[in-house]
Design an enzyme around this catalytic site. Structure first.
Site, PDB file in Angstrom:
ATOM      1  N   LYS A  94       0.836  -1.200   0.000  1.00  0.00           N
ATOM      2  CA  LYS A  94       0.000   0.000   0.000  1.00  0.00           C
ATOM      3  C   LYS A  94       0.877   1.258   0.000  1.00  0.00           C
ATOM      4  O   LYS A  94       0.610   2.209  -0.732  1.00  0.00           O
ATOM      5  CB  LYS A  94      -0.932  -0.004   1.220  1.00  0.00           C
ATOM      6  CG  LYS A  94      -2.030  -1.068   1.127  1.00  0.00           C
ATOM      7  CD  LYS A  94      -2.802  -1.223   2.439  1.00  0.00           C
ATOM      8  CE  LYS A  94      -3.807  -2.359   2.364  1.00  0.00           C
ATOM      9  NZ  LYS A  94      -4.523  -2.609   3.621  1.00  0.00           N
TER      10      LYS A  94
ATOM     11  N   GLN B 166      -3.999  -1.498   9.967  1.00  0.00           N
ATOM     12  CA  GLN B 166      -4.064  -2.816   9.323  1.00  0.00           C
ATOM     13  C   GLN B 166      -4.664  -3.848  10.270  1.00  0.00           C
ATOM     14  O   GLN B 166      -4.256  -3.995  11.417  1.00  0.00           O
ATOM     15  CB  GLN B 166      -2.652  -3.244   8.865  1.00  0.00           C
ATOM     16  CG  GLN B 166      -2.618  -4.504   8.025  1.00  0.00           C
ATOM     17  CD  GLN B 166      -3.326  -4.366   6.668  1.00  0.00           C
ATOM     18  OE1 GLN B 166      -3.437  -3.274   6.128  1.00  0.00           O
ATOM     19  NE2 GLN B 166      -3.826  -5.466   6.129  1.00  0.00           N
TER      20      GLN B 166
ATOM     21  N   ASP C 287     -10.582   3.323   4.803  1.00  0.00           N
ATOM     22  CA  ASP C 287     -10.969   1.904   4.717  1.00  0.00           C
ATOM     23  C   ASP C 287     -12.488   1.743   4.657  1.00  0.00           C
ATOM     24  O   ASP C 287     -12.985   0.666   4.310  1.00  0.00           O
ATOM     25  CB  ASP C 287     -10.492   1.162   5.983  1.00  0.00           C
ATOM     26  CG  ASP C 287      -9.164   0.442   5.769  1.00  0.00           C
ATOM     27  OD1 ASP C 287      -8.919  -0.018   4.645  1.00  0.00           O
ATOM     28  OD2 ASP C 287      -8.404   0.330   6.747  1.00  0.00           O
TER      29      ASP C 287
HETATM   30  N1  GUN Z   1      -6.865  -6.463   6.523  1.00  0.00           N
HETATM   31  C1  GUN Z   1      -7.328  -7.150   5.449  1.00  0.00           C
HETATM   32  N2  GUN Z   1      -7.878  -6.304   4.553  1.00  0.00           N
HETATM   33  C2  GUN Z   1      -7.768  -5.062   5.078  1.00  0.00           C
HETATM   34  C3  GUN Z   1      -8.146  -3.775   4.608  1.00  0.00           C
HETATM   35  O1  GUN Z   1      -8.722  -3.578   3.529  1.00  0.00           O
HETATM   36  N3  GUN Z   1      -7.850  -2.739   5.447  1.00  0.00           N
HETATM   37  C4  GUN Z   1      -7.242  -2.912   6.648  1.00  0.00           C
HETATM   38  N4  GUN Z   1      -7.021  -1.830   7.401  1.00  0.00           N
HETATM   39  N5  GUN Z   1      -6.886  -4.104   7.107  1.00  0.00           N
HETATM   40  C5  GUN Z   1      -7.139  -5.162   6.312  1.00  0.00           C
END
Ligand code: GUN
Length: 295
Positions: free
Chosen positions: A53, A97, A120
């Site tokens: 990311k 995350q 998110d």
């Molecule tokens: N863990 C798995 N997918 C995601 C996501 O899209 N965002 C976040 N913050 N954690 C994740």
């Protein structure tokens, strides 16, 4: 006949190019979008996702900050960290995350994130706005699925869509998005889950199937209607002695049997995965524009 393979990597690259051009225009107005990603502990998959990311941000000109915290970080320390990030002018998006270590109350942390920086789309306020038909930040994976369908020419409007899985990250929000009346959605949506007695009953009638239940190679060719569009959200590691690493990544779809029946199918990897990252970037640019009064 073999299905069209929908190239999520190419589609996500197109989106990233469009965002990059938009970020140049923002920078000309003195505005730089910023994303903070918080990684707690040493889960290798989480570390990899956060790295991908951050790299994607840097490539298109988003300021990116990765905050790595020890596994022993306390709930109160996380509260302080999120509060700091909420106050920072240079940070438009905050991503914590998931999953967090068990001793941290993850839902309580999600609620603390400023909803205006919740790129998110996990904050209850943003979930509520989606349900109310006034979406602001939608979760990245379902957003990426709507976009991949649009950009590959498979508009779900008027179609029968079956979603396998009712999870908080994909199935549930996607069912709301696809059943909403817009030019690019407006589908008849059915969600199948562990309470569905015979999933084939539904999948065999579907024009579009989204497999997001987290079961390796669950959806087989004999469960789908000829010509159906198959979107595979699964990321499962399975043992494979023939593979150099002894394991390989597969989706929730049995690609080899499905590709001869389907009309179009997303591969794993290279399908939905790259779209999820592109949508996070899109939400970050949107957050920046909203925060700067530009939309
Ligand atoms: N863990 C798995 N997918 C995601 C996501 O899209 N965002 C976040 N913050 N954690 C994740």
């Amino acid at each position: 006949m073999s299905a069209e393979i929908i190239d999520g990597k190419k589609i996500s690259d197109d989106i990233k190019s469009e965002l990059k051009a938009e970020i140049v225009r923002l920078k000309n107005q003195g505005v730089v979008p910023g994303l903070a990603a918080v990684l707690v502990g040493d889960n290798p998959a989480s570390a990899l996702y956060v790295k991908m990311k951050a790299k994607a941000c840097e490539k298109i000109g988003i300021y990116s900050e990765v905050i790595k915290c020890e596994n022993s970080t306390t709930h109160d320390e996380m509260v302080d960290l999120v509060s700091e990030l909420n106050k920072r002018e240079d940070i438009d998006g905050i991503l914590v995350q998931s999953p967090l270590p068990d001793h941290i109350d993850e839902p309580a942390i999600t609620v603390l994130i400023d909803p205006g920086k919740d790129v998110d789309g996990f904050h209850p306020l943003n979930q509520g706005l989606l349900l109310a038909g006034r979406p602001r930040f939608e979760p990245a994976t379902p957003m990426g699925i709507v976009e991949i369908l649009e950009r590959s020419g498979h508009n779900p409007a008027g179609k029968n869509v079956v979603i396998l899985g009712r999870g908080f990250l994909v199935g549930r929000p996607l069912s709301v998005m696809l059943s909403t009346k817009t030019r690019l959605t407006n589908a008849t949506v059915t969600i199948c889950h562990t309470g569905t007695p015979d999933i084939s009953d539904y999948t065999k009638k579907a024009d579009i199937i989204v497999a997001a239940m987290g079961k390796a190679m669950f959806l087989k060719g004999d469960m789908i209607k000829p010509g159906a569009v198959i979107i595979d959200v699964g990321t499962n590691q399975i043992d494979d002695p023939d593979h150099p690493k002894g394991k390989r990544l597969v989706g929730d779809v049995d690609f080899d049997s499905a590709k001869d029946i389907a009309g179009a199918i997303t591969p794993v990897p290279g399908g939905v995965g790259p779209m999820t990252i592109a949508m996070l970037l899109k939400n970050t640019v949107k957050a920046c524009k909203i925060r700067n009064g530009l939309i």
